[in-house]
Design a protein around this motif. Structure first.
Motif, PDB file in Angstrom:
ATOM      1  N   LEU A 151       0.704  -5.918 -13.309  1.00 35.07           N
ATOM      2  CA  LEU A 151      -0.323  -6.230 -12.319  1.00 35.07           C
ATOM      3  C   LEU A 151       0.061  -5.657 -10.958  1.00 35.07           C
ATOM      4  CD1 LEU A 151      -0.956  -9.963 -13.320  1.00 35.07           C
ATOM      5  CD2 LEU A 151      -2.196  -7.924 -14.102  1.00 35.07           C
ATOM      6  N   THR A 152      -0.855  -5.766 -10.013  1.00 36.65           N
ATOM      7  CA  THR A 152      -0.619  -5.194  -8.677  1.00 36.65           C
ATOM      8  C   THR A 152      -1.002  -6.190  -7.595  1.00 36.65           C
ATOM      9  OG1 THR A 152      -1.170  -2.995  -9.535  1.00 36.65           O
ATOM     10  CG2 THR A 152      -1.144  -3.260  -7.139  1.00 36.65           C
ATOM     11  N   THR A 153      -0.121  -6.370  -6.628  1.00 35.64           N
ATOM     12  CA  THR A 153      -0.417  -7.158  -5.436  1.00 35.64           C
ATOM     13  C   THR A 153      -0.180  -6.268  -4.214  1.00 35.64           C
ATOM     14  OG1 THR A 153       0.014  -9.227  -4.262  1.00 35.64           O
ATOM     15  CG2 THR A 153       1.911  -8.194  -5.320  1.00 35.64           C
ATOM     16  N   GLY A 154       0.292  -6.820  -3.115  1.00 37.42           N
ATOM     17  CA  GLY A 154       0.596  -6.023  -1.929  1.00 37.42           C
ATOM     18  C   GLY A 154       1.591  -6.757  -1.062  1.00 37.42           C
ATOM     19  N   SER A 155       2.224  -6.044  -0.156  1.00 36.40           N
ATOM     20  CA  SER A 155       3.297  -6.635   0.647  1.00 36.40           C
ATOM     21  C   SER A 155       2.800  -7.716   1.598  1.00 36.40           C
ATOM     22  CB  SER A 155       4.041  -5.549   1.427  1.00 36.40           C
ATOM     23  OG  SER A 155       3.161  -4.860   2.304  1.00 36.40           O
ATOM     24  N   VAL A 156       1.475  -7.806   1.812  1.00 34.47           N
ATOM     25  CA  VAL A 156       0.949  -8.902   2.626  1.00 34.47           C
ATOM     26  C   VAL A 156       1.220 -10.240   1.947  1.00 34.47           C
ATOM     27  CG1 VAL A 156      -1.372  -8.938   1.618  1.00 34.47           C
ATOM     28  CG2 VAL A 156      -1.040  -9.615   4.016  1.00 34.47           C
ATOM     29  N   SER A 157       1.510 -10.220   0.664  1.00 34.66           N
ATOM     30  CA  SER A 157       1.846 -11.457  -0.051  1.00 34.66           C
ATOM     31  C   SER A 157       3.195 -12.007   0.393  1.00 34.66           C
ATOM     32  CB  SER A 157       1.870 -11.199  -1.566  1.00 34.66           C
ATOM     33  OG  SER A 157       2.898 -10.274  -1.908  1.00 34.66           O
ATOM     34  N   GLN A 158       4.017 -11.164   1.028  1.00 32.27           N
ATOM     35  CA  GLN A 158       5.333 -11.603   1.494  1.00 32.27           C
ATOM     36  C   GLN A 158       5.479 -11.522   3.014  1.00 32.27           C
ATOM     37  OE1 GLN A 158       6.488  -8.721  -1.588  1.00 32.27           O
ATOM     38  NE2 GLN A 158       8.396  -9.878  -1.693  1.00 32.27           N
ATOM     39  N   ARG A 159       4.644 -10.689   3.623  1.00 31.15           N
ATOM     40  CA  ARG A 159       4.683 -10.578   5.079  1.00 31.15           C
ATOM     41  C   ARG A 159       3.264 -10.645   5.620  1.00 31.15           C
ATOM     42  NH1 ARG A 159       7.946  -6.417   9.015  1.00 31.15           N
ATOM     43  NH2 ARG A 159       7.277  -7.417  10.931  1.00 31.15           N
ATOM     44  N   ILE A 167      -7.211 -12.088   1.898  1.00 27.85           N
ATOM     45  CA  ILE A 167      -6.491 -11.197   0.978  1.00 27.85           C
ATOM     46  C   ILE A 167      -5.120 -11.767   0.652  1.00 27.85           C
ATOM     47  CG2 ILE A 167      -5.527  -8.881   0.661  1.00 27.85           C
ATOM     48  CD1 ILE A 167      -7.599  -7.869   2.619  1.00 27.85           C
ATOM     49  N   ALA A 168      -4.418 -12.270   1.668  1.00 32.30           N
ATOM     50  CA  ALA A 168      -3.060 -12.785   1.458  1.00 32.30           C
ATOM     51  C   ALA A 168      -3.039 -13.936   0.473  1.00 32.30           C
ATOM     52  CB  ALA A 168      -2.458 -13.218   2.790  1.00 32.30           C
ATOM     53  N   GLY A 256      10.584  -0.101   3.057  1.00 32.41           N
ATOM     54  CA  GLY A 256      11.388  -0.987   3.895  1.00 32.41           C
ATOM     55  C   GLY A 256      10.566  -1.861   4.826  1.00 32.41           C
ATOM     56  N   GLY A 257       9.278  -1.963   4.540  1.00 33.16           N
ATOM     57  CA  GLY A 257       8.384  -2.696   5.418  1.00 33.16           C
ATOM     58  C   GLY A 257       8.672  -4.169   5.569  1.00 33.16           C
ATOM     59  N   LEU A 258       9.410  -4.755   4.626  1.00 33.99           N
ATOM     60  CA  LEU A 258       9.746  -6.168   4.731  1.00 33.99           C
ATOM     61  C   LEU A 258      10.986  -6.398   5.583  1.00 33.99           C
ATOM     62  CD1 LEU A 258       9.152  -7.384   1.048  1.00 33.99           C
ATOM     63  CD2 LEU A 258       7.570  -7.438   2.977  1.00 33.99           C
ATOM     64  N   LEU A 259      11.616  -5.317   6.041  1.00 34.70           N
ATOM     65  CA  LEU A 259      12.858  -5.434   6.799  1.00 34.70           C
ATOM     66  C   LEU A 259      12.628  -5.484   8.300  1.00 34.70           C
ATOM     67  CD1 LEU A 259      14.942  -2.764   4.850  1.00 34.70           C
ATOM     68  CD2 LEU A 259      14.843  -5.223   4.428  1.00 34.70           C
TER      69      LEU A 259
END
Length: 260
Positions: A151-159, A167-168, A256-259
């Motif tokens: 499946l596919t999500t996106g980094s907005v789910s973590q940041r 969406i988040a 590295g967007g979560l960093l």
């Protein structure tokens, strides 16, 4: 004596359905799967786009004749579940992997502008469709850990990002769905890929100047200094299909967007 190819041949001869495979990340997963010797079935809501994508894949990979096909499936329709069942029945025999990269235009809106209708509409493709797909896959996927759903999500789910609450909510919910489906569908594996910003048609709903400003600001913050490339992100999906020891996991690919 020919060299062994026990690693690079893991997808050879496999049958892979890619929902959302006519463009963006899904299309690149289709390319990579064909290069790995798999047979690919792509699906999206637009029959003409499917035909154009199949033709383009065959032009790029002439040796894939007979290994590429495509069928339309409208995931935004009230008849979502029957549409999914019809798509699965068209695939003609058991599948080894299903990759879900489908997503409508990003429903970015201020919270005060959200309505029950817009919230429910945002759920159809990104949240409801993966669940209803999972409901029916046992009949169509080969049983065992060699088979998987990605499946596919996106980094907005973590940041979190401002104005992305709708969406988040669904993106984060996919983390829970993935872990639970890995138990409910075992021994079939279920994994989730979480890309950061990747330039694909999903961004078409954002005004051009706003998109350019958003991407420019993002580039300055990313450790890689670059927006994600769909061809690179596709590697995460291939990994999830190949590693029979991987289930219930989230694979991040975000520059590295979560960093930061």
């Amino acid at each position: 004596m020919a060299d062994s190819k026990k690693y690079t041949s893991k997808l050879s001869g496999k049958r892979i359905l890619i929902i959302g495979g006519s463009s963006g990340i899904g299309y690149c997963v289709a390319e990579a799967s064909l290069e790995s010797g798999a047979s690919v079935i792509i699906s999206s809501s637009n029959e003409e786009r499917i035909k154009a994508s199949v033709d383009k894949l065959l032009k790029t990979y002439p040796s894939a004749q007979g290994r590429v096909s495509g069928y339309p499936c409208d995931l935004s329709s009230p008849s979502l579940e029957s549409n999914i069942e019809h798509l699965l029945s068209q695939c003609g025999g058991k599948l080894d992997h299903i990759v879900f990269t489908a997503g409508g235009r990003l429903a970015i809106q201020k919270l005060e502008d959200a309505t029950l209708e817009s919230i429910q509409k945002a759920a159809m493709i990104r949240f409801n469709a993966p669940l209803l797909l999972a409901k029916h896959v046992r009949k169509y996927l080969n049983d065992g850990p060699a088979s998987s759903i990605v499946l596919t999500t996106g980094s907005v789910s973590q940041r979190p990002r401002k104005d992305w609450s709708v969406i988040a909510g669904y993106a984060t919910g996919l983390h829970g769905i993935t872990r639970n489906l890995a138990l409910d569908l075992a021994p079939i594996r279920v994994n989730l890929v979480s890309p950061g910003a990747v330039l694909t048609p999903l961004w078409d709903g954002m005004p051009k100047e706003q998109l350019e400003e958003f991407m420019a600001n993002l580039r300055q913050k990313l450790p890689t200094g670059e927006i994600g490339n769909a061809e690179d992100v596709a590697e995460s999906y291939l990994y999830a299909m190949r590693d029979q020891n991987c289930t219930g996991s989230v694979i991040d690919t975000n520059g590295g967007g979560l960093l930061t």
